[in-house]
Design a protein around this motif. Structure first.
Motif, PDB file in Angstrom:
ATOM      1  N   LEU A  18       0.825  -1.203   0.000  1.00  0.00           N
ATOM      2  CA  LEU A  18       0.000   0.000   0.000  1.00  0.00           C
ATOM      3  C   LEU A  18       0.861   1.255   0.000  1.00  0.00           C
ATOM      4  O   LEU A  18       1.872   1.321   0.704  1.00  0.00           O
ATOM      5  CB  LEU A  18      -0.923   0.021   1.226  1.00  0.00           C
ATOM      6  CG  LEU A  18      -2.106  -0.937   1.235  1.00  0.00           C
ATOM      7  CD1 LEU A  18      -2.788  -0.910   2.595  1.00  0.00           C
ATOM      8  CD2 LEU A  18      -3.099  -0.598   0.138  1.00  0.00           C
ATOM      9  N   GLN A  19       0.446   2.244  -0.766  1.00  0.00           N
ATOM     10  CA  GLN A  19       1.087   3.551  -0.773  1.00  0.00           C
ATOM     11  C   GLN A  19       0.222   4.535   0.010  1.00  0.00           C
ATOM     12  O   GLN A  19      -0.993   4.343   0.123  1.00  0.00           O
ATOM     13  CB  GLN A  19       1.286   4.042  -2.203  1.00  0.00           C
ATOM     14  CG  GLN A  19       2.159   3.121  -3.052  1.00  0.00           C
ATOM     15  CD  GLN A  19       3.529   2.896  -2.427  1.00  0.00           C
ATOM     16  OE1 GLN A  19       4.183   3.844  -1.977  1.00  0.00           O
ATOM     17  NE2 GLN A  19       3.964   1.645  -2.404  1.00  0.00           N
ATOM     18  N   PRO A  20       0.818   5.591   0.565  1.00  0.00           N
ATOM     19  CA  PRO A  20       0.020   6.544   1.353  1.00  0.00           C
ATOM     20  C   PRO A  20      -1.193   7.073   0.604  1.00  0.00           C
ATOM     21  O   PRO A  20      -2.288   7.188   1.169  1.00  0.00           O
ATOM     22  CB  PRO A  20       1.025   7.660   1.656  1.00  0.00           C
ATOM     23  CG  PRO A  20       2.349   6.998   1.599  1.00  0.00           C
ATOM     24  CD  PRO A  20       2.245   5.941   0.547  1.00  0.00           C
ATOM     25  N   GLU A  21      -1.018   7.385  -0.678  1.00  0.00           N
ATOM     26  CA  GLU A  21      -2.132   7.931  -1.451  1.00  0.00           C
ATOM     27  C   GLU A  21      -3.246   6.903  -1.665  1.00  0.00           C
ATOM     28  O   GLU A  21      -4.385   7.271  -1.955  1.00  0.00           O
ATOM     29  CB  GLU A  21      -1.655   8.457  -2.797  1.00  0.00           C
ATOM     30  CG  GLU A  21      -0.838   7.486  -3.622  1.00  0.00           C
ATOM     31  CD  GLU A  21       0.658   7.589  -3.357  1.00  0.00           C
ATOM     32  OE1 GLU A  21       1.426   7.253  -4.274  1.00  0.00           O
ATOM     33  OE2 GLU A  21       1.047   8.020  -2.237  1.00  0.00           O
ATOM     34  N   VAL A  23      -4.572   5.193   0.628  1.00  0.00           N
ATOM     35  CA  VAL A  23      -5.431   5.201   1.820  1.00  0.00           C
ATOM     36  C   VAL A  23      -5.710   6.616   2.305  1.00  0.00           C
ATOM     37  O   VAL A  23      -6.121   6.833   3.441  1.00  0.00           O
ATOM     38  CB  VAL A  23      -4.803   4.368   2.962  1.00  0.00           C
ATOM     39  CG1 VAL A  23      -4.742   2.895   2.573  1.00  0.00           C
ATOM     40  CG2 VAL A  23      -3.408   4.882   3.306  1.00  0.00           C
ATOM     41  N   GLY A  24      -5.473   7.602   1.425  1.00  0.00           N
ATOM     42  CA  GLY A  24      -5.814   8.978   1.757  1.00  0.00           C
ATOM     43  C   GLY A  24      -4.827   9.684   2.656  1.00  0.00           C
ATOM     44  O   GLY A  24      -5.181  10.662   3.319  1.00  0.00           O
ATOM     45  N   LEU A  44      -4.742   3.720  10.939  1.00  0.00           N
ATOM     46  CA  LEU A  44      -5.858   3.392  10.049  1.00  0.00           C
ATOM     47  C   LEU A  44      -6.770   2.334  10.668  1.00  0.00           C
ATOM     48  O   LEU A  44      -7.979   2.333  10.439  1.00  0.00           O
ATOM     49  CB  LEU A  44      -5.332   2.888   8.702  1.00  0.00           C
ATOM     50  CG  LEU A  44      -4.671   3.910   7.787  1.00  0.00           C
ATOM     51  CD1 LEU A  44      -3.972   3.204   6.634  1.00  0.00           C
ATOM     52  CD2 LEU A  44      -5.699   4.900   7.240  1.00  0.00           C
ATOM     53  N   CYS A  45      -6.177   1.432  11.449  1.00  0.00           N
ATOM     54  CA  CYS A  45      -6.933   0.332  12.048  1.00  0.00           C
ATOM     55  C   CYS A  45      -7.431   0.650  13.461  1.00  0.00           C
ATOM     56  O   CYS A  45      -8.077  -0.194  14.090  1.00  0.00           O
ATOM     57  CB  CYS A  45      -6.067  -0.923  12.088  1.00  0.00           C
ATOM     58  SG  CYS A  45      -5.513  -1.504  10.467  1.00  0.00           S
ATOM     59  N   ARG A 109     -11.220   3.679  -1.684  1.00  0.00           N
ATOM     60  CA  ARG A 109     -10.251   4.519  -2.387  1.00  0.00           C
ATOM     61  C   ARG A 109     -10.890   5.816  -2.853  1.00  0.00           C
ATOM     62  O   ARG A 109     -10.279   6.885  -2.786  1.00  0.00           O
ATOM     63  CB  ARG A 109      -9.644   3.764  -3.562  1.00  0.00           C
ATOM     64  CG  ARG A 109      -8.566   2.767  -3.168  1.00  0.00           C
ATOM     65  CD  ARG A 109      -7.783   2.296  -4.370  1.00  0.00           C
ATOM     66  NE  ARG A 109      -8.589   1.495  -5.268  1.00  0.00           N
ATOM     67  CZ  ARG A 109      -8.716   0.166  -5.173  1.00  0.00           C
ATOM     68  NH1 ARG A 109      -8.087  -0.487  -4.199  1.00  0.00           N
ATOM     69  NH2 ARG A 109      -9.458  -0.511  -6.034  1.00  0.00           N
ATOM     70  N   ILE A 110     -12.120   5.722  -3.319  1.00  0.00           N
ATOM     71  CA  ILE A 110     -12.832   6.934  -3.730  1.00  0.00           C
ATOM     72  C   ILE A 110     -13.140   7.794  -2.517  1.00  0.00           C
ATOM     73  O   ILE A 110     -12.915   9.005  -2.509  1.00  0.00           O
ATOM     74  CB  ILE A 110     -14.126   6.566  -4.485  1.00  0.00           C
ATOM     75  CG1 ILE A 110     -13.803   5.763  -5.747  1.00  0.00           C
ATOM     76  CG2 ILE A 110     -14.910   7.822  -4.846  1.00  0.00           C
ATOM     77  CD1 ILE A 110     -15.021   5.186  -6.426  1.00  0.00           C
ATOM     78  N   PHE A 111     -13.664   7.157  -1.476  1.00  0.00           N
ATOM     79  CA  PHE A 111     -14.031   7.883  -0.256  1.00  0.00           C
ATOM     80  C   PHE A 111     -12.831   8.628   0.333  1.00  0.00           C
ATOM     81  O   PHE A 111     -12.955   9.780   0.759  1.00  0.00           O
ATOM     82  CB  PHE A 111     -14.607   6.898   0.758  1.00  0.00           C
ATOM     83  CG  PHE A 111     -14.964   7.506   2.085  1.00  0.00           C
ATOM     84  CD1 PHE A 111     -16.173   8.151   2.264  1.00  0.00           C
ATOM     85  CD2 PHE A 111     -14.082   7.428   3.157  1.00  0.00           C
ATOM     86  CE1 PHE A 111     -16.504   8.713   3.493  1.00  0.00           C
ATOM     87  CE2 PHE A 111     -14.396   7.981   4.382  1.00  0.00           C
ATOM     88  CZ  PHE A 111     -15.612   8.632   4.551  1.00  0.00           C
ATOM     89  N   ASP A 112     -11.674   7.979   0.355  1.00  0.00           N
ATOM     90  CA  ASP A 112     -10.483   8.580   0.969  1.00  0.00           C
ATOM     91  C   ASP A 112     -10.039   9.850   0.252  1.00  0.00           C
ATOM     92  O   ASP A 112      -9.311  10.663   0.825  1.00  0.00           O
ATOM     93  CB  ASP A 112      -9.327   7.574   0.971  1.00  0.00           C
ATOM     94  CG  ASP A 112      -9.516   6.472   1.994  1.00  0.00           C
ATOM     95  OD1 ASP A 112     -10.293   6.676   2.949  1.00  0.00           O
ATOM     96  OD2 ASP A 112      -8.903   5.399   1.839  1.00  0.00           O
TER      97      ASP A 112
END
Length: 282
Positions: A18-21, A23-24, A44-45, A109-112
Motif C-alpha cells: 500500500l502507498q500513502p495515497e 489510503v488517503g 488506520l486500524c 479509495r474513492i471515499f479517501d
C-alpha cells in the motif's frame, strides 16, 4: 488455529503493497519506507502501533475477531483477502453480502479522496459506515448509533430530533422514501431479514409509519436535491450523487452544491468550522 507466522507475513506484505495515497494519507518528502509505516497502519486500524508491531513480529495475544475486522478494513483488503486474514487468525470469516459491514477497497479509495466534500458510506438500511469530516459537519455524526437506531429510517420515525436537520416541507417526502425503500428491501431480502425486523419494530411503535406502510407505495425517490437546515449556517440545498457497490449493497453518497450558490458558500464555511460543528447526531 492461529497461524502466527502466516498472519505476520500476510500483514507485512499487505502493508508494504500500500502507498500513502492509496489510503488517503500524504506521502511527504522524506519517505524511505516501502509502502506504509507500521504506525500509519495502526492509525488506520484504530489500534496501538505497539500492538500492530507485535503482530508482525509473531508476538502478542490472539487477536479478536473485532481486531481482525479492523485490520482488514484499515488495510483496504478485498473480501477474499479479508476472509484469508480471518482464517490465519483462527476465526471463521464473517458473512458476505448485505450483512457485511466490510467496505470494499474500491469504494474506500474513492471515499479517501473526498477530503473536502460531504460524503458517507451507508448500508442498504441507511446505517452509516464512514463519514468524511465535512459530512459530519453537514449531517451530524451518524456513525455512533447502535441497534435499530443505526438505520436513518428507523431514527426518522422514532427520534423527533432527527427531523430538525431537514427542511420541514420535505418531511412527508422523506417518510414516503424511507417506507417505500424498506418495503422493497423486505420483499427482496425476505421475512427473516433485518429489513423485516425493522418493519415489525416500526409497525409496533409508530402510528405515522403504519399509515405510510398501509399505502403500499414502491419506487418513491428524491429528485436529486436535498434541503438541510443546519444549526450553524441555516438552510442549504445540495445534490446527492450515489455510487453503489453491488456486491454488498453499500452506497457512497456524495453531497455537492452548485458553484457560486449560497449553499456552496455555506459548505465552504462548514469546511472552515470543522466537523465539531456538526456533532449533534442526525
Amino acid at each position: 488455529m492461529l497461524d502466527r507466522a502466516g498472519l505476520a507475513e500476510f500483514l507485512r506484505r499487505r502493508r508494504e503493497s500500500l502507498q500513502p495515497e492509496d489510503v488517503g494519507l500524504p506521502r511527504g518528502q522524506r519517505r524511505r519506507t516501502t509502502g506504509l509505516r507500521r504506525e500509519e497502519v495502526a492509525a488506520l486500524c484504530h489500534i496501538s502501533a505497539d500492538y500492530y508491531s507485535r503482530l508482525e513480529r509473531e508476538r502478542g495475544p490472539h487477536p479478536s475477531e473485532q481486531m481482525i475486522a479492523s485490520l482488514a478494513q484499515g488495510l483496504h483488503l478485498s473480501l477474499d483477502e479479508r476472509d484469508h486474514l480471518f482464517r490465519l487468525a483462527g476465526h471463521n470469516p464473517p458473512a458476505r453480502g448485505t450483512l457485511s459491514e466490510h467496505v470494499g477497497p474500491g469504494l474506500l479509495r474513492i471515499f479517501d479522496r473526498l477530503t473536502d466534500t460531504p460524503a458517507e458510506i451507508v448500508t442498504e438500511l441507511g446505517e452509516t459506515l464512514r463519514q468524511t469530516p465535512l459530512g459530519i459537519a453537514l449531517t451530524g455524526d451518524t456513525g455512533g448509533y447502535t441497534g435499530p437506531a443505526r438505520s436513518i429510517g428507523y431514527r426518522w420515525f422514532t427520534d423527533p430530533a432527527v427531523r430538525a436537520r431537514y427542511h420541514p416541507e420535505d418531511h412527508v417526502l422523506h417518510s414516503r422514501v424511507f417506507v417505500s425503500g424498506l418495503r422493497k428491501l423486505v420483499t427482496l431480502r425476505g421475512p427473516e431479514s433485518r429489513a423485516a425486523q425493522l418493519r415489525d419494530l416500526l409497525l409496533a411503535r409508530n402510528e405515522e409509519f403504519r399509515g405510510f406502510w398501509n399505502e403500499h407505495e414502491i419506487g418513491v425517490h428524491y429528485d436529486g436535491v436535498k434541503r438541510y437546515v443546519h444549526p450553524e449556517v441555516g438552510a442549504l440545498e445540495v445534490t446527492c450523487q450515489t455510487l453503489l457497490d453491488p456486491d454488498q449493497s453499500h452506497m457512497l453518497l456524495v453531497y455537492t452544491a452548485v458553484p457560486g450558490s449560497e449553499s456552496h458558500e455555506k459548505l465552504r464555511l462548514l469546511s472552515v468550522l470543522g466537523p465539531e460543528h456538526g456533532l449533534a447526531r442526525g
